[in-house]
Design a protein around this motif. Structure first.
Motif, PDB file in Angstrom:
ATOM      1  N   LYS A   2      34.005  47.638  42.614  1.00 21.33           N
ATOM      2  CA  LYS A   2      34.828  47.097  43.697  1.00 21.33           C
ATOM      3  C   LYS A   2      35.170  45.637  43.434  1.00 21.33           C
ATOM      4  O   LYS A   2      36.276  45.189  43.724  1.00 21.33           O
ATOM      5  CB  LYS A   2      34.107  47.230  45.035  1.00 21.33           C
ATOM      6  N   ASP A   3      34.204  44.898  42.876  1.00 20.15           N
ATOM      7  CA  ASP A   3      34.440  43.486  42.586  1.00 20.15           C
ATOM      8  C   ASP A   3      35.522  43.325  41.517  1.00 20.15           C
ATOM      9  O   ASP A   3      36.367  42.435  41.614  1.00 20.15           O
ATOM     10  CB  ASP A   3      33.139  42.820  42.138  1.00 20.15           C
ATOM     11  N   ILE A   5      38.043  45.384  40.885  1.00 19.95           N
ATOM     12  CA  ILE A   5      39.340  45.697  41.504  1.00 19.95           C
ATOM     13  C   ILE A   5      39.783  44.554  42.411  1.00 19.95           C
ATOM     14  O   ILE A   5      40.955  44.178  42.412  1.00 19.95           O
ATOM     15  CB  ILE A   5      39.251  47.033  42.277  1.00 19.95           C
ATOM     16  N   ARG A   6      38.854  43.975  43.144  1.00 21.01           N
ATOM     17  CA  ARG A   6      39.183  42.864  44.036  1.00 21.01           C
ATOM     18  C   ARG A   6      39.686  41.663  43.239  1.00 21.01           C
ATOM     19  O   ARG A   6      40.664  41.024  43.603  1.00 21.01           O
ATOM     20  CB  ARG A   6      37.953  42.493  44.852  1.00 21.01           C
ATOM     21  N   ARG A   7      39.035  41.361  42.110  1.00 14.03           N
ATOM     22  CA  ARG A   7      39.484  40.249  41.268  1.00 14.03           C
ATOM     23  C   ARG A   7      40.847  40.533  40.642  1.00 14.03           C
ATOM     24  O   ARG A   7      41.685  39.645  40.525  1.00 14.03           O
ATOM     25  CB  ARG A   7      38.469  39.956  40.165  1.00 14.03           C
ATOM     26  N   LEU A   9      43.283  42.390  41.901  1.00 13.17           N
ATOM     27  CA  LEU A   9      44.312  42.270  42.933  1.00 13.17           C
ATOM     28  C   LEU A   9      44.544  40.823  43.355  1.00 13.17           C
ATOM     29  O   LEU A   9      45.646  40.466  43.776  1.00 13.17           O
ATOM     30  CB  LEU A   9      43.930  43.123  44.154  1.00 13.17           C
ATOM     31  N   ALA A  10      43.533  39.980  43.230  1.00 10.10           N
ATOM     32  CA  ALA A  10      43.666  38.576  43.604  1.00 10.10           C
ATOM     33  C   ALA A  10      44.261  37.722  42.492  1.00 10.10           C
ATOM     34  O   ALA A  10      44.688  36.595  42.732  1.00 10.10           O
ATOM     35  CB  ALA A  10      42.307  38.014  43.998  1.00 10.10           C
ATOM     36  N   ASP A  11      44.327  38.242  41.273  1.00  6.61           N
ATOM     37  CA  ASP A  11      44.834  37.480  40.135  1.00  6.61           C
ATOM     38  C   ASP A  11      46.343  37.278  40.272  1.00  6.61           C
ATOM     39  O   ASP A  11      47.100  38.231  40.387  1.00  6.61           O
ATOM     40  CB  ASP A  11      44.512  38.215  38.832  1.00  6.61           C
TER      41      ASP A  11
END
Length: 54
Positions: A2-3, A5-7, A9-11
């Protein structure tokens, strides 16, 4: 996972590169249009100059 994927999407670095690419493409189209218009005008001017020199 999950981390990761979160990184991802935030890039924002890929979005910035795409924006610069679109900007360069737009500027290129403007330059091509200006040179095309200027080329036609120069051709007519040099044609008139050539005719007057004959």
């Amino acid at each position: 996972m999950k981390d990761l994927i979160r990184r991802f999407l935030a890039d924002q670095s890929g979005a910035t590169a795409i924006e610069y690419g679109l900007l360069v493409g737009g500027i290129s189209l403007v330059i091509i249009a200006a040179v095309g218009g200027l080329g036609g005008a120069l051709k007519s001017k040099f044609g008139a100059l050539s005719t007057s020199l004959k």
